[in-house]
Design an enzyme around this catalytic site. Structure first.
Site, short mmCIF file in Angstrom:
data_model
loop_
_atom_site.label_atom_id
_atom_site.label_comp_id
_atom_site.label_asym_id
_atom_site.label_seq_id
_atom_site.Cartn_x
_atom_site.Cartn_y
_atom_site.Cartn_z
N HIS A 151 6.37 -5.00 11.94
CA HIS A 151 5.69 -3.75 11.83
C HIS A 151 5.42 -3.29 13.37
CE1 HIS A 151 2.84 -0.73 10.50
NE2 HIS A 151 3.76 -0.77 9.34
N HIS A 197 -7.44 -1.90 5.77
CA HIS A 197 -6.56 -1.01 6.38
C HIS A 197 -6.89 0.54 6.22
CE1 HIS A 197 -2.84 0.55 8.21
NE2 HIS A 197 -2.15 1.10 6.98
N HIS A 216 0.78 -1.19 -0.15
CA HIS A 216 0.12 -0.08 0.01
C HIS A 216 0.77 1.19 -0.01
CE1 HIS A 216 1.03 -0.71 4.40
NE2 HIS A 216 0.29 0.73 4.58
N HIS A 261 1.17 3.92 1.99
CA HIS A 261 1.82 4.79 3.26
C HIS A 261 3.17 4.82 3.04
CE1 HIS A 261 -2.10 4.19 5.89
NE2 HIS A 261 -2.25 5.30 5.27
N ASP A 263 5.87 4.75 4.66
CA ASP A 263 6.87 3.58 5.15
C ASP A 263 6.92 2.35 4.29
OD1 ASP A 263 4.23 3.41 6.42
OD2 ASP A 263 5.01 2.02 7.94
#
Length: 308
Positions: free
Chosen positions: A268, A142, A61, A63, A65
């Site tokens: 994570h 998410h 995805h 994001h 990071d």
């Protein structure tokens, strides 16, 4: 044989020596990269993995990071005079982001990048295959569009030793001929074909990125030899996990248990846990074969693992 190497196990920000999300899967000499947080190319160097060996990149995805390390890697690959295509499986907006950041694509990255773009409406399907592996993706939960990945490798045929001995097969050369697909004849005249004693086996790896517990995560990890699942929080911070659409270590363990996975690696981790063994201990109360993913450790993905 497949091997898994965590390069970064931190969420959102670097904590102490923990890097941002990035993971390597090796299969028969090919290298596959799952997510690519900032600093990934330096961690690849530390793991002694050459950039140009990477066959494909799988992004869960958008994001930061999980993908911001891609820009430097693409430029470095180009400087290293890469010529073979790089396959990029990712949410559809990534291609635009890469072209925007790197400017005119052909002037900065002068090797082919073949995009497999996943639209926001994507739910489930095969996204990559070659002569070694097949990869399917499944949309997770998410908040923003996010997918997990399931990798299946068809192993070479293996003779079931217990069954073979029951049929009277004892000689090494008989096992060798059967494993090559040949029919053999025993001293009593009985013929044994490979189909009678050979098991069709797969090695299965599952990468479940940022998500709340969901059926898609269970489906991705069904009977997995190794399952990697985010465990951003402890169950004591469940309210925070729900608010940010993340999972706790307890959640990850329940998914592994429901999926019938053989082994679970947690990753994570939130910065609020300088000592992440608390998350491992939590997961082990539900799923004893849980471990903290250790950065730069090489995990052999073994279909014969039985929880020892």
């Amino acid at each position: 044989m497949m091997e898994f190497i965590p390069l970064g196990t931190s969420s959102a920000s670097i904590v102490q020596d923990r890097g941002l999300s990035s993971y390597v899967l090796k299969c028969n000499g090919d290298v596959f990269l799952f997510d690519c947080g900032d600093g990934t190319q330096f961690r690849l160097r530390k793991a002694k993995i050459r950039l140009n060996r990477i066959q494909a990149v799988f992004i869960s995805h958008l994001h930061g990071d999980h993908y911001l390390g891609l820009f430097g890697i693409l430029v470095s690959m180009s400087l290293a005079r890469r010529t073979r295509p790089l396959i990029m499986i990712a949410p559809e907006q990534l291609q635009h982001k890469i072209h925007t950041v790197l400017g005119i694509h052909g002037e900065v990255v002068d090797f082919p990048v073949e995009y497999v773009s996943l639209e926001d409406s994507f739910e489930f399907g095969e996204v990559y295959s070659d002569h070694h592996i097949q990869v399917t993706a499944h949309a997770l939960d998410h908040g923003i569009f996010c997918v997990g990945y399931r990798v299946e490798k068809q192993d070479q045929h293996r003779v079931n030793g217990t069954l073979a001995h029951r049929l009277g097969i004892t000689k090494p050369e008989e096992f060798q001929r059967l494993s090559k697909g040949e029919t053999i004849q025993l001293p009593d005249g009985q013929e044994i074909s490979p189909d009678q004693v050979i098991n069709q086996e797969k090695t299965i790896f599952a990468y479940v990125s940022d998500t709340r517990p969901c059926q898609a995560a269970v489906d991705l990890a069904k009977n997995a030899d190794l399952m990697v699942h985010e465990a951003t929080f402890s169950h004591t911070d469940e309210k925070r996990a729900i608010a940010t659409k993340h999972a706790s270590a307890l959640d990850a363990a329940k998914v592994a248990q429901s999926a019938g996975a053989k082994k679970l690696l947690l990753t994570h981790f939130s910065a609020r846990y300088p000592d992440v063994t608390v998350l491992e201990n939590e997961a082990c109360t539900i799923f004893p074969h849980s471990e903290i993913a250790e950065e730069f450790r090489v995990y052999r993905i073994d279909p014969d693992f039985e929880g020892r």
